[in-house]
Design an enzyme around this catalytic site. Structure first.
Site, PDB file in Angstrom:
ATOM      1  N   ALA A  89       0.859  -1.183   0.000  1.00  0.00           N
ATOM      2  CA  ALA A  89       0.000   0.000   0.000  1.00  0.00           C
ATOM      3  C   ALA A  89       0.896   1.234   0.000  1.00  0.00           C
ATOM      4  CB  ALA A  89      -0.916   0.011   1.217  1.00  0.00           C
ATOM      5  N   LYS A  90       0.320   2.378  -0.279  1.00  0.00           N
ATOM      6  CA  LYS A  90       1.045   3.651  -0.199  1.00  0.00           C
ATOM      7  C   LYS A  90       0.013   4.761  -0.103  1.00  0.00           C
ATOM      8  CE  LYS A  90       5.480   4.860  -0.310  1.00  0.00           C
ATOM      9  NZ  LYS A  90       6.549   4.101   0.339  1.00  0.00           N
TER      10      LYS A  90
END
EC number: 1.4.1.3
Length: 411
Positions: A101-102
């Protein structure tokens, strides 16, 4: 080529080497969820300001999604998407039970007061709290954020879900942060460089290093490399670049940077053009700053024999091809800079157990993970007759593909 296009290209090449079918390929490529939220806060002067926040949750086949939150005025959805995907492959290469994720908020932290940053962080957390969690998505610091940011997220999240220290990593020690986390990415770069050089019959001692970027990662890497007998001959940061062919005194440079907020003006080395840092004569080049800095324009002039990618996506695919023809060995980012997320995993484990490790155990475990990771990448290189970047990508993609298939998601 932008970060998303380059990441997709490397994924497609790895997919072909692995013989994945198109249905599974699409399943692995498309993000699980993309979040975009509007965060409006009162500023200190009473006016209202609105900021856009993003969170891309790429894949959770192997476990909770994991990735940083960055505060930067040019947070770009495509770049966030690419970095989320890279985190999926990176956690798989490291063989830790996470997906990728980011996230980020389009803001300039230097233009906001501490109280404004706190309000912004809390509003962002309020908007996404039901989409993150200890076993769902675990954020961490990134560009423009720090342990204090994580403390605010932890506190705001806990208002909704009860005290949950494992919901974020990279926290202050007093709130469940891990010993050794601050140095983890830089220490991982050291262990990665050691493994690479050992594979070529060399050691850190006596090698000449150039470090582009002297923030957390670059400064720790330089300090630890010096302790192992390596020689740092050039360093750069946002303020400038310096060079000393006999080796820079890193302890003195760290003191100078603390007092002057940059390497510029350091008396123990000569000032040089920052644009020349990547082509300085050395044995090992460590890009530890921004992405896309090694490209087709400067690749032909690079003199290093080895490149250890401490930054995310520092090398464009066009540069990869040029450097390969020159015989330059590149240790890719999804392995080389995985020390940070690996120790974040250790922090998460400690929080869930309610048991704190000492720093020696953290560093010993990190070295073991980095050494195993290098061996696994090399094994994939032999299996598929490819370079280290494709070895790492095939390793990561294959592990995620197997988990996806076992869970029946590709149907």
């Amino acid at each position: 080529m932008n970060a998303l296009a380059a990441t997709n290209r490397n994924f497609k090449l790895a997919s072909r080497l692995l013989g994945l079918d198109s249905k599974l390929e699409q399943c692995l490529l498309i993000p699980f969820r993309e979040i975009k939220v509007e965060c409006t806060i009162p500023k200190d002067d009473g006016s209202l300001a609105t900021f856009i926040g993003f969170r891309v949750q790429h894949d959770n086949a192997r476990g909770p999604m994991k990735g940083g939150i960055r505060y930067h005025p040019e947070v770009d959805p495509d770049e966030v998407n690419a970095l989320a995907q890279l985190m999926t492959w990176k956690t798989a290469v490291a063989n830790i039970p996470y997906g990728g994720a980011k996230g980020g908020i389009g803001c300039s932290p230097s233009d906001l007061s501490i109280s404004e940053l706190e309000r912004l962080t809390r509003v962002f957390t309020q908007k996404i709290h039901d989409l993150i969690g200890v076993h769902t998505d675990v954020p961490a610091p990134d560009m423009g954020t720090n342990p204090q940011t994580m403390a605010w997220i932890l506190d705001e999240y806990s208002k909704f879900h009860g005290y949950s220290p494992a919901v974020v990593t990279g926290k202050p020690i007093d709130l469940g942060g891990s010993l050794g986390r601050d140095a983890a990415t830089g220490r991982g770069v050291l262990f990665a460089a050691e493994a690479l050089l050992r594979d070529h019959g060399k050691s850190i001692a006596g090698q000449r290093f150039v470090v582009q970027g002297f923030g957390n990662v670059g400064s720790w890497a330089a300090q630890l490399i010096t302790e192992q007998g390596g020689k740092i001959v050039a360093v750069s940061d946002i303020t400038g670049a310096i060079k000393n062919k006999n080796g820079i005194d890193i302890a003195s440079l760290l003191k100078h940077v603390k007092e002057n907020r940059g390497v510029k003006g350091f008396h123990g080395a000569d000032s040089i053009d920052p644009n020349s840092i990547l082509v300085e004569d050395c044995d090992v080049l460590i890009p530890a700053a921004l992405g896309g800095v090694i490209n087709r324009d400067n690749a032909k002039d690079i003199k290093a024999k080895f490149i250890v990618e401490a930054a995310n996506h520092p090398t464009d695919p066009e540069a990869d091809e040029i450097l390969a023809k020159k015989g330059v060995v590149i240790l890719p980012d999804i392995y080389a800079n995985s020390g940070g997320v690996t120790v974040s995993y250790f922090e998460w484990v400690q929080n869930i157990q309610g048991f704190m490790w000492d720093e020696e155990r953290v560093n010993t475990e990190l070295k073991a993970y980095m050494n195993r990771g290098f061996k696994d990448v090399k094994d994939m290189c032999k299996t598929h007759n490819c370079d280290l970047r494709m070895g790492a990508f095939t390793l990561g993609v294959n592990r995620v593909a197997r988990a996806t298939t076992l869970r029946g998601w590709e149907a």
